[in-house]
Design an enzyme around this catalytic site. Structure first.
Site, PDB file in Angstrom:
ATOM      1  N   ASN A  42      -7.475 -32.798 -27.424  1.00 27.92           N
ATOM      2  CA  ASN A  42      -8.782 -33.016 -26.824  1.00 27.92           C
ATOM      3  C   ASN A  42      -9.198 -31.807 -25.988  1.00 27.92           C
ATOM      4  O   ASN A  42      -8.380 -31.132 -25.368  1.00 27.92           O
ATOM      5  CB  ASN A  42      -8.852 -34.328 -26.044  1.00 27.92           C
ATOM      6  CG  ASN A  42      -7.710 -34.586 -25.084  1.00 27.92           C
ATOM      7  OD1 ASN A  42      -6.625 -34.035 -25.197  1.00 27.92           O
ATOM      8  ND2 ASN A  42      -7.948 -35.456 -24.123  1.00 27.92           N
ATOM      9  N   GLU A  44     -12.133 -31.220 -23.242  1.00 33.52           N
ATOM     10  CA  GLU A  44     -13.179 -31.867 -22.451  1.00 33.52           C
ATOM     11  C   GLU A  44     -14.244 -30.878 -21.993  1.00 33.52           C
ATOM     12  O   GLU A  44     -14.023 -29.668 -21.927  1.00 33.52           O
ATOM     13  CB  GLU A  44     -12.564 -32.557 -21.231  1.00 33.52           C
ATOM     14  CG  GLU A  44     -11.699 -33.725 -21.610  1.00 33.52           C
ATOM     15  CD  GLU A  44     -11.076 -34.428 -20.429  1.00 33.52           C
ATOM     16  OE1 GLU A  44     -10.539 -35.521 -20.644  1.00 33.52           O
ATOM     17  OE2 GLU A  44     -11.112 -33.903 -19.292  1.00 33.52           O
ATOM     18  N   GLU A  55      -8.302 -36.001 -32.777  1.00 33.12           N
ATOM     19  CA  GLU A  55      -8.367 -36.343 -34.195  1.00 33.12           C
ATOM     20  C   GLU A  55      -9.487 -35.572 -34.890  1.00 33.12           C
ATOM     21  O   GLU A  55      -9.326 -35.098 -36.015  1.00 33.12           O
ATOM     22  CB  GLU A  55      -8.595 -37.846 -34.381  1.00 33.12           C
ATOM     23  CG  GLU A  55      -7.545 -38.714 -33.737  1.00 33.12           C
ATOM     24  CD  GLU A  55      -7.865 -39.113 -32.299  1.00 33.12           C
ATOM     25  OE1 GLU A  55      -7.425 -40.210 -31.916  1.00 33.12           O
ATOM     26  OE2 GLU A  55      -8.548 -38.358 -31.570  1.00 33.12           O
ATOM     27  N   CYS A  86     -10.406 -43.512 -31.072  1.00 34.38           N
ATOM     28  CA  CYS A  86     -11.603 -44.220 -30.615  1.00 34.38           C
ATOM     29  C   CYS A  86     -12.486 -44.543 -31.816  1.00 34.38           C
ATOM     30  O   CYS A  86     -12.231 -44.097 -32.940  1.00 34.38           O
ATOM     31  CB  CYS A  86     -12.363 -43.361 -29.601  1.00 34.38           C
ATOM     32  SG  CYS A  86     -13.247 -41.961 -30.343  1.00 34.38           S
ATOM     33  N   CYS A  89     -13.817 -41.484 -33.697  1.00 36.79           N
ATOM     34  CA  CYS A  89     -12.776 -40.824 -34.495  1.00 36.79           C
ATOM     35  C   CYS A  89     -12.394 -41.675 -35.697  1.00 36.79           C
ATOM     36  O   CYS A  89     -12.120 -41.147 -36.773  1.00 36.79           O
ATOM     37  CB  CYS A  89     -11.548 -40.535 -33.634  1.00 36.79           C
ATOM     38  SG  CYS A  89     -11.838 -39.234 -32.416  1.00 36.79           S
TER      39      CYS A  89
END
EC number: 3.5.4.5
Length: 131
Positions: A42, A44, A55, A86, A89
């Site tokens: 990830n 951010e 992902e 999530c 994803c």
């Protein structure tokens, strides 16, 4: 590639996470149908809607290199809490993965095992859009 090797790749990706806001690093590894492995983490952004998920980074890299079929996905977090992809994803994975593609979520001492179809049943498909 066996499950443990793919998990190691996802865990290694955690080291590159950029998570100054959530402090929740996530790593992912996706194996292509022909056995190549792509990882993601990830990334951010202060505007959370612009953040990238592990992902998506992994699958985006694979698609950029011409891959369109995938065999397996592994997702991990530093917390080893069996984090699942999530909804966004899941939809991205469903675009390129058959319903039976396994998704392994790291529990720290094993996996919670799902399939794409279990995680996102009745997903939006190209056929629904007339394609």
């Amino acid at each position: 590639m066996d499950d443990d090797e793919l998990l190691d790749a996802a865990r290694d990706a955690l080291q590159e996470a950029y998570v100054p806001y959530s402090e929740y690093p996530v790593g992912a590894a996706i194996e292509t149908a022909d056995g190549e492995v792509y990882v993601g983490t990830n990334v951010e952004n202060a505007n959370f809607s612009n953040s990238l998920h592990a992902e998506e980074v992994a699958i985006g890299s694979a698609v950029r290199d011409g891959h369109r079929e995938f065999a397996k996905v592994v997702v991990t977090s530093e917390a080893r809490d069996a984090v699942t992809p999530c909804g966004m994803c899941r939809q991205t994975l469903a675009e390129f993965c058959d319903d039976d593609v396994p998704v392994l979520c790291d529990t720290g001492d094993g996996y919670k095992r799902y399939t794409i179809g279990e995680l996102i049943p009745d997903t939006i498909t190209p056929e629904m859009l007339g394609h």
